[in-house]
Design a protein around this motif. Structure first.
Motif, PDB file in Angstrom:
ATOM      1  N   PHE A 102       0.842  -1.205   0.000  1.00  0.00           N
ATOM      2  CA  PHE A 102       0.000   0.000   0.000  1.00  0.00           C
ATOM      3  C   PHE A 102       0.877   1.255   0.000  1.00  0.00           C
ATOM      4  O   PHE A 102       0.631   2.194  -0.767  1.00  0.00           O
ATOM      5  N   ILE A 103       1.882   1.265   0.858  1.00  0.00           N
ATOM      6  CA  ILE A 103       2.774   2.430   0.959  1.00  0.00           C
ATOM      7  C   ILE A 103       3.436   2.707  -0.387  1.00  0.00           C
ATOM      8  O   ILE A 103       3.538   3.856  -0.810  1.00  0.00           O
ATOM      9  N   LYS A 104       3.841   1.656  -1.067  1.00  0.00           N
ATOM     10  CA  LYS A 104       4.489   1.836  -2.375  1.00  0.00           C
ATOM     11  C   LYS A 104       3.469   2.171  -3.468  1.00  0.00           C
ATOM     12  O   LYS A 104       3.635   3.139  -4.214  1.00  0.00           O
ATOM     13  N   ASP A 105       2.400   1.379  -3.566  1.00  0.00           N
ATOM     14  CA  ASP A 105       1.428   1.540  -4.659  1.00  0.00           C
ATOM     15  C   ASP A 105       0.561   2.779  -4.538  1.00  0.00           C
ATOM     16  O   ASP A 105       0.272   3.443  -5.524  1.00  0.00           O
TER      17      ASP A 105
ATOM     18  N   LEU B 205       9.956   2.209   0.426  1.00  0.00           N
ATOM     19  CA  LEU B 205      10.707   2.099   1.679  1.00  0.00           C
ATOM     20  C   LEU B 205      12.200   1.924   1.412  1.00  0.00           C
ATOM     21  O   LEU B 205      13.031   2.538   2.088  1.00  0.00           O
ATOM     22  N   GLU B 206      12.530   1.115   0.420  1.00  0.00           N
ATOM     23  CA  GLU B 206      13.935   0.851   0.103  1.00  0.00           C
ATOM     24  C   GLU B 206      14.630   2.091  -0.458  1.00  0.00           C
ATOM     25  O   GLU B 206      15.713   2.468   0.004  1.00  0.00           O
ATOM     26  N   GLU B 207      14.012   2.733  -1.436  1.00  0.00           N
ATOM     27  CA  GLU B 207      14.624   3.926  -2.048  1.00  0.00           C
ATOM     28  C   GLU B 207      14.747   5.071  -1.049  1.00  0.00           C
ATOM     29  O   GLU B 207      15.757   5.769  -1.019  1.00  0.00           O
ATOM     30  N   GLU B 208      13.726   5.265  -0.228  1.00  0.00           N
ATOM     31  CA  GLU B 208      13.771   6.342   0.758  1.00  0.00           C
ATOM     32  C   GLU B 208      14.827   6.058   1.829  1.00  0.00           C
ATOM     33  O   GLU B 208      15.508   6.970   2.292  1.00  0.00           O
ATOM     34  N   ALA B 209      14.976   4.790   2.212  1.00  0.00           N
ATOM     35  CA  ALA B 209      16.009   4.426   3.186  1.00  0.00           C
ATOM     36  C   ALA B 209      17.398   4.737   2.635  1.00  0.00           C
ATOM     37  O   ALA B 209      18.274   5.217   3.364  1.00  0.00           O
ATOM     38  N   GLU B 210      17.586   4.493   1.341  1.00  0.00           N
ATOM     39  CA  GLU B 210      18.874   4.819   0.716  1.00  0.00           C
ATOM     40  C   GLU B 210      19.149   6.319   0.750  1.00  0.00           C
ATOM     41  O   GLU B 210      20.296   6.747   0.788  1.00  0.00           O
ATOM     42  N   LYS B 211      18.068   7.124   0.779  1.00  0.00           N
ATOM     43  CA  LYS B 211      18.197   8.588   0.858  1.00  0.00           C
ATOM     44  C   LYS B 211      18.294   9.070   2.307  1.00  0.00           C
ATOM     45  O   LYS B 211      18.380  10.272   2.548  1.00  0.00           O
ATOM     46  N   GLY B 212      18.195   8.134   3.260  1.00  0.00           N
ATOM     47  CA  GLY B 212      18.298   8.520   4.666  1.00  0.00           C
ATOM     48  C   GLY B 212      16.974   8.804   5.348  1.00  0.00           C
ATOM     49  O   GLY B 212      16.947   9.395   6.423  1.00  0.00           O
ATOM     50  N   ILE B 213      15.865   8.365   4.731  1.00  0.00           N
ATOM     51  CA  ILE B 213      14.539   8.570   5.329  1.00  0.00           C
ATOM     52  C   ILE B 213      13.967   7.196   5.692  1.00  0.00           C
ATOM     53  O   ILE B 213      13.754   6.362   4.821  1.00  0.00           O
ATOM     54  N   ASN B 214      13.724   6.986   6.966  1.00  0.00           N
ATOM     55  CA  ASN B 214      13.162   5.722   7.427  1.00  0.00           C
ATOM     56  C   ASN B 214      11.720   5.906   7.883  1.00  0.00           C
ATOM     57  O   ASN B 214      11.448   6.757   8.727  1.00  0.00           O
ATOM     58  N   MET B 215      10.810   5.116   7.310  1.00  0.00           N
ATOM     59  CA  MET B 215       9.437   5.088   7.800  1.00  0.00           C
ATOM     60  C   MET B 215       9.386   3.980   8.846  1.00  0.00           C
ATOM     61  O   MET B 215       9.771   2.845   8.564  1.00  0.00           O
ATOM     62  N   VAL B 216       8.930   4.330  10.033  1.00  0.00           N
ATOM     63  CA  VAL B 216       8.923   3.386  11.145  1.00  0.00           C
ATOM     64  C   VAL B 216       7.560   3.376  11.829  1.00  0.00           C
ATOM     65  O   VAL B 216       6.792   4.334  11.730  1.00  0.00           O
ATOM     66  N   LEU B 217       7.289   2.289  12.529  1.00  0.00           N
ATOM     67  CA  LEU B 217       6.082   2.219  13.347  1.00  0.00           C
ATOM     68  C   LEU B 217       6.379   2.811  14.714  1.00  0.00           C
ATOM     69  O   LEU B 217       7.462   2.596  15.275  1.00  0.00           O
TER      70      LEU B 217
ATOM     71  N   THR C 212       0.431   2.754  13.576  1.00  0.00           N
ATOM     72  CA  THR C 212       0.766   4.171  13.492  1.00  0.00           C
ATOM     73  C   THR C 212       2.237   4.289  13.129  1.00  0.00           C
ATOM     74  O   THR C 212       3.082   3.618  13.721  1.00  0.00           O
ATOM     75  N   GLY C 213       2.519   5.137  12.148  1.00  0.00           N
ATOM     76  CA  GLY C 213       3.892   5.304  11.700  1.00  0.00           C
ATOM     77  C   GLY C 213       4.260   6.758  11.487  1.00  0.00           C
ATOM     78  O   GLY C 213       3.402   7.651  11.488  1.00  0.00           O
ATOM     79  N   THR C 214       5.534   6.971  11.300  1.00  0.00           N
ATOM     80  CA  THR C 214       6.087   8.288  11.012  1.00  0.00           C
ATOM     81  C   THR C 214       7.391   8.084  10.263  1.00  0.00           C
ATOM     82  O   THR C 214       7.797   6.953  10.013  1.00  0.00           O
ATOM     83  N   CYS C 215       8.037   9.156   9.913  1.00  0.00           N
ATOM     84  CA  CYS C 215       9.356   9.073   9.279  1.00  0.00           C
ATOM     85  C   CYS C 215      10.377   9.730  10.195  1.00  0.00           C
ATOM     86  O   CYS C 215      10.070  10.694  10.899  1.00  0.00           O
ATOM     87  N   VAL C 216      11.565   9.180  10.176  1.00  0.00           N
ATOM     88  CA  VAL C 216      12.675   9.752  10.939  1.00  0.00           C
ATOM     89  C   VAL C 216      13.924   9.737  10.070  1.00  0.00           C
ATOM     90  O   VAL C 216      14.112   8.841   9.244  1.00  0.00           O
TER      91      VAL C 216
ATOM     92  N   ARG D 102      14.083  14.371  14.829  1.00  0.00           N
ATOM     93  CA  ARG D 102      12.664  14.376  15.175  1.00  0.00           C
ATOM     94  C   ARG D 102      11.811  13.716  14.087  1.00  0.00           C
ATOM     95  O   ARG D 102      12.130  13.802  12.902  1.00  0.00           O
ATOM     96  N   PRO D 103      10.699  13.103  14.500  1.00  0.00           N
ATOM     97  CA  PRO D 103       9.768  12.529  13.522  1.00  0.00           C
ATOM     98  C   PRO D 103       9.165  13.618  12.634  1.00  0.00           C
ATOM     99  O   PRO D 103       8.960  14.745  13.075  1.00  0.00           O
ATOM    100  N   TYR D 104       8.881  13.240  11.388  1.00  0.00           N
ATOM    101  CA  TYR D 104       8.269  14.165  10.439  1.00  0.00           C
ATOM    102  C   TYR D 104       7.610  13.356   9.335  1.00  0.00           C
ATOM    103  O   TYR D 104       7.824  12.152   9.212  1.00  0.00           O
ATOM    104  N   LEU D 105       6.816  14.034   8.533  1.00  0.00           N
ATOM    105  CA  LEU D 105       6.235  13.415   7.344  1.00  0.00           C
ATOM    106  C   LEU D 105       6.726  14.184   6.127  1.00  0.00           C
ATOM    107  O   LEU D 105       6.615  15.413   6.084  1.00  0.00           O
ATOM    108  N   PRO D 106       7.261  13.487   5.132  1.00  0.00           N
ATOM    109  CA  PRO D 106       7.668  14.157   3.895  1.00  0.00           C
ATOM    110  C   PRO D 106       6.469  14.812   3.210  1.00  0.00           C
ATOM    111  O   PRO D 106       5.320  14.383   3.379  1.00  0.00           O
ATOM    112  N   ASP D 107       6.735  15.857   2.457  1.00  0.00           N
ATOM    113  CA  ASP D 107       5.671  16.592   1.763  1.00  0.00           C
ATOM    114  C   ASP D 107       4.815  15.681   0.891  1.00  0.00           C
ATOM    115  O   ASP D 107       3.601  15.870   0.784  1.00  0.00           O
ATOM    116  N   SER D 108       5.444  14.685   0.252  1.00  0.00           N
ATOM    117  CA  SER D 108       4.682  13.785  -0.625  1.00  0.00           C
ATOM    118  C   SER D 108       3.618  13.016   0.155  1.00  0.00           C
ATOM    119  O   SER D 108       2.519  12.770  -0.344  1.00  0.00           O
TER     120      SER D 108
END
Length: 138
Positions: free
Chosen positions: A36-39, A45-57, A109-113, A119-125
């Motif tokens: 769901f997150i990808k589609d 998740l993989e590409e964003e992690a390579e950029k230094g953005i982790n989505m976590v629960l 419940t998740g967020t990005c770090v 600090r936790p945040y959500l990307p603009d996308s």
């Protein structure tokens, strides 16, 4: 929008009682949620992690109503909800359904770090996708 995927219980997920071990229900929900997150969210998740953005629960609650058995074919649903307090987090309401009956229901419940810490945040996308989402009222 409800997102739906179909899965079949794997024999190795069955415990000595002949039912699926409780540890595996969240895993099937995770498989569906990651797709769901990808589609739907367009967040790899993989590409964003390579950029230094982790989505976590940050938390989840789960209710077990019925049991799955070996070879059961079931559906997992995933629906996106915004946070009612406007915190930088997203909620995924999920269900496992067998023969039109809810087997398990949960809210993740998740967020990005930043991978480097911070600090936790959500990307603009993702904020953009939340604009039309219902608010979780729990």
């Amino acid at each position: 929008m409800e997102y739906v995927k179909e899965y079949t219980v794997k024999p190795e997920h069955i415990d000595v009682q002949g039912i699926m071990d409780g540890l595996f229900y969240p895993f099937y929900m995770e498989y569906c949620r990651h797709e769901f997150i990808k589609d739907v969210l367009g967040f790899s998740l993989e590409e964003e992690a390579e950029k230094g953005i982790n989505m976590v629960l940050s938390q989840y609650t789960i209710n077990f109503l019925r049991s799955l058995k070996k070879d059961d074919t079931f559906t997992v649903t995933c629906e996106l909800f915004a946070d009612k307090s406007d915190k930088p987090q997203i909620h995924f309401e999920q269900k496992i359904i067998l023969n039109n009956k809810v087997v398990t229901k949960a809210v993740f419940t998740g967020t990005c770090v930043p991978a480097t810490g911070g600090r936790p945040y959500l990307p603009d996308s993702i904020k953009e996708k939340l604009k039309g989402a219902p608010v979780l009222d729990k």
